[in-house]
Design an enzyme around this catalytic site. Structure first.
Site, PDB file in Angstrom:
ATOM      1  N   CYS A   1      -6.019  -4.062   1.611  1.00 18.75           N
ATOM      2  CA  CYS A   1      -5.827  -4.448   0.209  1.00 18.75           C
ATOM      3  C   CYS A   1      -6.306  -5.885  -0.020  1.00 18.75           C
ATOM      4  O   CYS A   1      -5.949  -6.790   0.732  1.00 18.75           O
ATOM      5  CB  CYS A   1      -4.352  -4.308  -0.170  1.00 18.75           C
ATOM      6  SG  CYS A   1      -4.048  -4.712  -1.897  1.00 18.75           S
TER       7      CYS A   1
ATOM      8  N   CYS B   1      -0.456 -10.777  -1.324  1.00 20.20           N
ATOM      9  CA  CYS B   1       1.014 -10.783  -1.369  1.00 20.20           C
ATOM     10  C   CYS B   1       1.556 -11.226   0.007  1.00 20.20           C
ATOM     11  O   CYS B   1       1.277 -10.569   1.022  1.00 20.20           O
ATOM     12  CB  CYS B   1       1.540  -9.399  -1.720  1.00 20.20           C
ATOM     13  SG  CYS B   1       0.687  -8.696  -3.158  1.00 20.20           S
TER      14      CYS B   1
ATOM     15  N   CYS C   1       3.218  -8.766   2.598  1.00 21.29           N
ATOM     16  CA  CYS C   1       2.711  -7.400   2.799  1.00 21.29           C
ATOM     17  C   CYS C   1       1.796  -7.236   4.002  1.00 21.29           C
ATOM     18  O   CYS C   1       0.809  -7.964   4.165  1.00 21.29           O
ATOM     19  CB  CYS C   1       2.001  -6.924   1.538  1.00 21.29           C
ATOM     20  SG  CYS C   1       1.528  -5.184   1.630  1.00 21.29           S
TER      21      CYS C   1
ATOM     22  N   CYS D   1       7.309   9.576  -3.847  1.00 17.95           N
ATOM     23  CA  CYS D   1       6.658   8.348  -4.303  1.00 17.95           C
ATOM     24  C   CYS D   1       5.418   8.104  -3.466  1.00 17.95           C
ATOM     25  O   CYS D   1       5.515   8.003  -2.235  1.00 17.95           O
ATOM     26  CB  CYS D   1       7.595   7.158  -4.128  1.00 17.95           C
ATOM     27  SG  CYS D   1       9.218   7.417  -4.834  1.00 17.95           S
TER      28      CYS D   1
ATOM     29  N   CYS E   1       6.267   9.862  -8.430  1.00 22.33           N
ATOM     30  CA  CYS E   1       6.145   8.427  -8.684  1.00 22.33           C
ATOM     31  C   CYS E   1       4.878   7.965  -7.971  1.00 22.33           C
ATOM     32  O   CYS E   1       4.566   8.459  -6.877  1.00 22.33           O
ATOM     33  CB  CYS E   1       7.359   7.679  -8.139  1.00 22.33           C
ATOM     34  SG  CYS E   1       7.259   5.890  -8.414  1.00 22.33           S
TER      35      CYS E   1
ATOM     36  N   CYS F   1       9.403   2.073 -12.896  1.00 17.72           N
ATOM     37  CA  CYS F   1      10.153   1.705 -11.692  1.00 17.72           C
ATOM     38  C   CYS F   1       9.700   0.283 -11.377  1.00 17.72           C
ATOM     39  O   CYS F   1       8.534   0.056 -11.069  1.00 17.72           O
ATOM     40  CB  CYS F   1       9.796   2.652 -10.549  1.00 17.72           C
ATOM     41  SG  CYS F   1      10.465   2.149  -8.948  1.00 17.72           S
TER      42      CYS F   1
ATOM     43  N   ARG G   1      17.835   1.027  -6.708  1.00 15.51           N
ATOM     44  CA  ARG G   1      17.496   1.602  -5.386  1.00 15.51           C
ATOM     45  C   ARG G   1      17.576   0.566  -4.285  1.00 15.51           C
ATOM     46  O   ARG G   1      16.928  -0.481  -4.325  1.00 15.51           O
ATOM     47  CB  ARG G   1      16.086   2.211  -5.410  1.00 15.51           C
ATOM     48  CG  ARG G   1      15.732   2.877  -4.068  1.00 15.51           C
ATOM     49  CD  ARG G   1      14.467   3.708  -4.136  1.00 15.51           C
ATOM     50  NE  ARG G   1      14.472   4.510  -5.323  1.00 15.51           N
ATOM     51  CZ  ARG G   1      13.540   4.462  -6.272  1.00 15.51           C
ATOM     52  NH1 ARG G   1      12.507   3.675  -6.135  1.00 15.51           N
ATOM     53  NH2 ARG G   1      13.635   5.210  -7.344  1.00 15.51           N
TER      54      ARG G   1
HETATM   55  N1  SAM Z   1      -0.299  -2.068  -4.070  1.00 13.79           N
HETATM   56  C1  SAM Z   1       0.682  -1.705  -5.015  1.00 13.79           C
HETATM   57  C2  SAM Z   1       1.332  -2.888  -5.662  1.00 13.79           C
HETATM   58  O1  SAM Z   1       1.570  -3.887  -4.984  1.00 13.79           O
HETATM   59  O2  SAM Z   1       1.641  -2.810  -6.825  1.00 13.79           O
HETATM   60  C3  SAM Z   1       1.738  -0.782  -4.486  1.00 13.79           C
HETATM   61  C4  SAM Z   1       2.264  -0.856  -3.088  1.00 13.79           C
HETATM   62  S1  SAM Z   1       3.283  -2.250  -2.693  1.00 13.79           S
HETATM   63  C5  SAM Z   1       3.428  -2.070  -0.965  1.00 13.79           C
HETATM   64  C6  SAM Z   1       4.881  -1.889  -3.376  1.00 13.79           C
HETATM   65  C7  SAM Z   1       5.999  -2.869  -3.187  1.00 13.79           C
HETATM   66  O3  SAM Z   1       6.509  -2.798  -1.872  1.00 13.79           O
HETATM   67  C8  SAM Z   1       5.714  -4.336  -3.371  1.00 13.79           C
HETATM   68  O4  SAM Z   1       5.647  -4.708  -4.716  1.00 13.79           O
HETATM   69  C9  SAM Z   1       6.906  -4.974  -2.673  1.00 13.79           C
HETATM   70  O5  SAM Z   1       7.967  -5.172  -3.583  1.00 13.79           O
HETATM   71  C10 SAM Z   1       7.296  -3.936  -1.626  1.00 13.79           C
HETATM   72  N2  SAM Z   1       7.031  -4.424  -0.270  1.00 13.79           N
HETATM   73  C11 SAM Z   1       5.824  -4.525   0.324  1.00 13.79           C
HETATM   74  N3  SAM Z   1       5.942  -5.044   1.563  1.00 13.79           N
HETATM   75  C12 SAM Z   1       7.263  -5.294   1.758  1.00 13.79           C
HETATM   76  C13 SAM Z   1       8.014  -5.855   2.834  1.00 13.79           C
HETATM   77  N4  SAM Z   1       7.452  -6.277   3.956  1.00 13.79           N
HETATM   78  N5  SAM Z   1       9.360  -5.949   2.697  1.00 13.79           N
HETATM   79  C14 SAM Z   1       9.954  -5.538   1.561  1.00 13.79           C
HETATM   80  N6  SAM Z   1       9.291  -5.014   0.507  1.00 13.79           N
HETATM   81  C15 SAM Z   1       7.955  -4.896   0.592  1.00 13.79           C
HETATM   82 FE1  SF4 Z   2      -1.782  -4.892  -1.835  1.00 13.35          FE
HETATM   83 FE2  SF4 Z   2       0.465  -5.014  -0.432  1.00 13.35          FE
HETATM   84 FE3  SF4 Z   2       0.135  -6.608  -2.511  1.00 13.35          FE
HETATM   85 FE4  SF4 Z   2       0.479  -3.958  -2.907  1.00 13.35          FE
HETATM   86  S1  SF4 Z   2       1.950  -5.371  -2.057  1.00 13.35           S
HETATM   87  S2  SF4 Z   2      -1.030  -5.291  -3.903  1.00 13.35           S
HETATM   88  S3  SF4 Z   2      -0.557  -3.159  -1.078  1.00 13.35           S
HETATM   89  S4  SF4 Z   2      -1.092  -6.630  -0.630  1.00 13.35           S
END
Ligand code: SAM
Ligand code: SF4
Ligand code: DTB
Length: 333
Positions: A52, A56, A59, A96, A127, A187, A265
């Site tokens: 990606c 973030c 992530c 989801c 979802c 959500c 949740r």
């Molecule tokens: N890429 C899309 C986005 O960010 O909108 C969807 C997938 S993203 C992995 C969905 C959510 O997972 C993130 O917004 C974050 O809140 C949560 N998430 C991701 N990595 C995480 C982590 N290591 N611990 C807790 N929550 C996490």
């Molecule tokens: Fe990409 Fe992870 Fe950020 Fe979702 S949370 S936009 S998968 S980097």
């Protein structure tokens, strides 16, 4: 009463309550709007993992992280439907599907629509979480019958830029507006335990509770610290920044009080959470979880551990919550 005019001070006052009083208020709100002891079961599937472009800081799937997660292509529709069928057999109500995208490409939309139609055809709620959407894409998802779109604000507006720099808080809100305009349930939640302050947690709940309509689902994730991500490494170096369990429960309770009709949740982070902390979260008004032994790239508790916990606590799986959702939307009109 459903309020979208909460002030930050009011949210801060809730956070400051003596724990007993906070739990009492959260339970009172919860019991007025939800069946006691019933928990919604949702299953997650990563339909496109890793690679990606977003940065973030939490992530494992970001190209900016050195987490070892391998990038994959979008899964085949039939393979996704097979996994949905397994989740349904395991008692899950909502499926989801998450993709590690900044936004979907138009060429992906046919497959995405086929996944939504297929999963809905099995009688499960759908979802998706695919990143930012154009108005047209949101309309296509809505027309396909998508029940929910997950798009998190993740943290307070003030802290957002410290966690993610490749997109703005305002862009998050814009996609949420497109989702609403397409008639899809929202959500939206975020992550606690990223080293943020109490003030950030206040700002996070305040931002959710003052959206034009409360999200029908509010995922509260506890950060899963992944090695090679900015925040995972930061927490490994500064263990004192780890969030206290009681403070996590407080966040769940304040979310419940501020958004009485939403499903709250208890999301990522349950694998390393004690049963006692999870029990407090349910008492504080959490009424939904992710089941199974995997989230997107990290582990989850697994169904047998959850079945044992439910038996201990006298919790049971919620039946489909269609009427509840209709009520949420009406109440917030
Ligand atoms: N890429 C899309 C986005 O960010 O909108 C969807 C997938 S993203 C992995 C969905 C959510 O997972 C993130 O917004 C974050 O809140 C949560 N998430 C991701 N990595 C995480 C982590 N290591 N611990 C807790 N929550 C996490
Ligand atoms: Fe990409 Fe992870 Fe950020 Fe979702 S949370 S936009 S998968 S980097
Ligand atoms: C959400 O708020 N939590 C889920 C879901 N929405 C997509 C994702 C949790 C991901 C946890 C980290 C991982 O497994 O990679």
């Amino acid at each position: 009463m459903i309020r979208t005019d909460w002030t930050r001070d009011e949210i801060a006052v809730l956070f400051d309550l003596p724990f007993d009083e906070l739990m009492y208020q959260a339970q009172t709100v919860h019991r007025a709007h939800h069946a006691v002891g019933e928990v919604q079961l949702c299953t997650l599937l990563s339909i496109k993992t890793g690679g990606c472009p977003e940065d973030c800081g939490y992530c494992s799937q970001s190209v900016h992280a050195d987490s070892g997660v391998k990038a994959t292509k979008l899964m085949d529709v039939q393979a996704v439907l097979q996994r949905a069928a397994e989740a349904k057999d395991a008692g899950s109500q909502r499926f989801c599907m998450g993709a590690a995208w900044r936004n979907p490409k138009d060429r992906d939309m046919d497959a995405i629509v086929a996944m939504i139609e297929g999963v809905r055809g099995m009688g499960m709620e759908t979802c998706m979480t695919l990143g930012m959407l154009t108005p047209d894409q949101a309309r296509r998802l809505g027309a396909a019958g998508l029940d929910y779109y997950n798009h998190n604000i993740d943290t307070s507006p003030e802290r957002y830029g410290d966690v993610i720099t490749t997109r703005s808080f305002a862009e998050r809100l814009d996609t949420l507006e497109q989702v609403r305009a397409a008639g899809i349930n929202v959500c939206c939640g975020g992550i606690v335990g990223m080293g943020e302050t109490r003030e950030d947690r206040v700002g996070f709940v305040h931002a959710l509770a003052t959206l034009p309509r409360h999200p029908e689902s509010v995922p509260v994730n506890a950060l899963v610290p992944v090695k090679g991500t900015v925040l995972g490494d930061m927490l490994a170096d500064t263990p004192l920044a780890k969030i206290d369990d009681i403070e996590f429960v407080r966040t769940v309770a304040v979310a419940r009080i501020a958004m009485p009709l939403s499903m709250v949740r208890l999301s990522a982070g349950r694998e390393s959470m004690s049963e006692a902390t999870q029990a407090l979260c349910f008492m504080a008004g959490a009424n939904s979880i992710f089941t199974g032994d995997k989230l997107l790239t990290t582990g989850n508790r697994g169904d047998s551990a959850d079945a044992a916990l439910f038996a201990k606590l006298g919790l049971k799986a919620m039946a489909a919550e269609e009427p509840m959702r209709a009520r949420v939307c009406e109440a917030a009109e």
